[in-house]
Design a protein around this motif. Sequence first.
Motif, short mmCIF file in Angstrom:
data_model
loop_
_atom_site.label_atom_id
_atom_site.label_comp_id
_atom_site.label_asym_id
_atom_site.label_seq_id
_atom_site.Cartn_x
_atom_site.Cartn_y
_atom_site.Cartn_z
N MET B 7 57.08 11.78 129.56
CA MET B 7 56.39 12.34 128.39
C MET B 7 55.15 11.55 128.06
O MET B 7 55.07 10.35 128.33
N LYS B 8 54.20 12.22 127.42
CA LYS B 8 53.06 11.52 126.83
C LYS B 8 53.55 10.75 125.61
O LYS B 8 54.50 11.20 124.94
N ASN B 10 52.29 10.63 122.71
CA ASN B 10 52.25 11.49 121.53
C ASN B 10 53.45 12.42 121.46
O ASN B 10 54.03 12.63 120.40
N GLU B 11 53.83 12.97 122.62
CA GLU B 11 54.97 13.89 122.65
C GLU B 11 56.27 13.14 122.36
O GLU B 11 57.14 13.64 121.65
N ALA B 14 56.61 12.61 118.73
CA ALA B 14 56.97 13.84 118.02
C ALA B 14 58.46 14.15 118.21
O ALA B 14 59.17 14.46 117.25
N GLU B 15 58.93 14.06 119.46
CA GLU B 15 60.34 14.35 119.72
C GLU B 15 61.22 13.33 118.98
O GLU B 15 62.25 13.68 118.42
N GLU B 35 48.55 16.20 120.41
CA GLU B 35 49.83 16.58 121.03
C GLU B 35 51.00 16.39 120.08
O GLU B 35 52.04 17.01 120.27
N GLU B 38 51.02 19.62 118.14
CA GLU B 38 51.21 20.69 119.13
C GLU B 38 52.66 20.73 119.60
O GLU B 38 53.27 21.80 119.67
N TYR B 39 53.19 19.56 119.91
CA TYR B 39 54.58 19.49 120.39
C TYR B 39 55.53 19.98 119.32
O TYR B 39 56.44 20.76 119.59
N GLU B 43 57.96 23.10 119.63
CA GLU B 43 59.40 22.80 119.67
C GLU B 43 60.15 23.48 118.52
O GLU B 43 61.36 23.65 118.58
#
Lengths: 182, 362
Positions: B7-8, B10-11, B14-15, B35, B38-39, B43
């Motif tokens: 994953m990035k 940023n992602e 977020a997760e 991101e 966006e993620y 999601e």
Amino acid sequence: MTEEIIIAGFGGQGVLSMGKILAYSGIMQDQEVSWMPSYGPEMRGGTANVTVILSDDRINSPILNEFDTAIVLNQQSMDKFESMVKPGGLLLYDPNGISHHPKRKDITIATIEAVKEATLINRKTFNMVVMGAFLKVHPIVKMDNIHRGLKKSLPERHHHLIPLNEEAIKKGMAKVQIIHKV
Amino acid sequence: MEDVKLMKGNEAMAEAAIRAGADAYFGYPITPQSEVIEYLMMEKPENRTGMQVLQAESEVAAINMVYGAAACGKRVMTSSSSPGISLKLEGISYMAGSELPCLIANVMRGGPGLGTIQPGQADYFQAVKGGGHGDYRLIVLAPSTVQEMADFVDLGFELAFKYRNPVMILSDGAIGQMMEKVFLPDQKERLTDKEVINKYGSWATTGKPESRERNIITSLNLKSEVQENHNFHLQKKYKSIEENEIRYEAIQCDDAEYIMVAFGTSARICQKVIQLGRDKGLKLGLLRPITLWPFPKQIINKLADTSKGFLSVEMNAGQMIEDVQLAVNGKAPVSHYGRMGGMIPSPSDVLVAVEKELKKIG
């Protein structure tokens, strides 16, 4: 084992996704990986490059200025990265569009006519032809791990394209030419 | 390998916010951290945990939405990149003054002004020395891997609620955009309204029961005596954070003759410099602050007894070097090496700088 790779070309050539598939394949064989992109604000046409590192140990810097392997897909990238290959390393390129060919004698130089070969399969498999060529010269990930890497990195709706991608990888493996070996 | 992902940063952040049981995220897109939102939009965490995600009309709106949710005892987060954080600073100062817990991520880019979209670390002063007005502190966490981008979300929330204080994750465009292997944490349950009242009802505006006076969340106090007492209380809290929450990583410092101090992306680069230097017989080490505030002063002061000197490596004109100098307190020479405006130093650039300093010291 640590393999430090730069893949460089135009945006839209699949540079970043090739790096991603390599990185996923590394994860599948339990390695540490990093994928560090560098690109401008354009979606297509600008230069794009990605540093991919696969290692059995903790990865220190994701940002490098010398590489075990440079995969070069346009002239600008050739001008920039030829000198950044470590002595004894590998420079792989597609001669299509290259007017100034590499001159170094202390590195292995290989070519793949990826544009030509990919056109015979599906032009969008260009990057997989290049990846096949790379893996023939430096078999750092096993074919079944690439398969798993493709499955992980492609969304499920594209999984029916995996056989096509694998055909392209095999094509690259078959057609790569070593121009100079150290 | 069930929850290993590529994953990035940023992602991953977020997760991790969804998995940390966050109640809400309010943000406004800006490169290189878009991101995150966006993620979250993709999601749809509302379907997973009930977490709310909203793109505000501006950064100022987003931070004030965070203020509102935090005042109700909710786990709430926002993120932005440098120019957007500047816009949020008023709200951040208000939250520090009102003692509201929240998590703010700054994925830094080169400045000043709109600057560039490439990575930078020039918001160090802004993050650790205030940024907004008034005598306040943020707990500042500096991740240097994608894994830490994920891990510091839950840690950040825990610290924010432990001290009723805003926490900042100070990252940069390189760590936000790069992909690495990340082990995602287990899903934490979001608190129910009842649990929020039980845990935070003493201060949060969760509805006034008959059993107590109403809770008031404000940073305004027109009586100077009262406001000074509030400041004394804040300072006491900050002292306790300094005593208890310093985090750092010392890499090959035990036998090091020369020590680099770096955080985030610079710290990753310096780890390569250690390897390159040691291949040449230079005994280099790296002290990586994980909390930039509170700053790991004591360990640096202790290392100054054995090290010939320090190099503060930062993607800015020299900001953290001031804290390194204060920590070293004259015991050893301290220098700075940095690039600015979105340029990232290469490992060999840093090694050249180290060798130059070592030559000077003799």
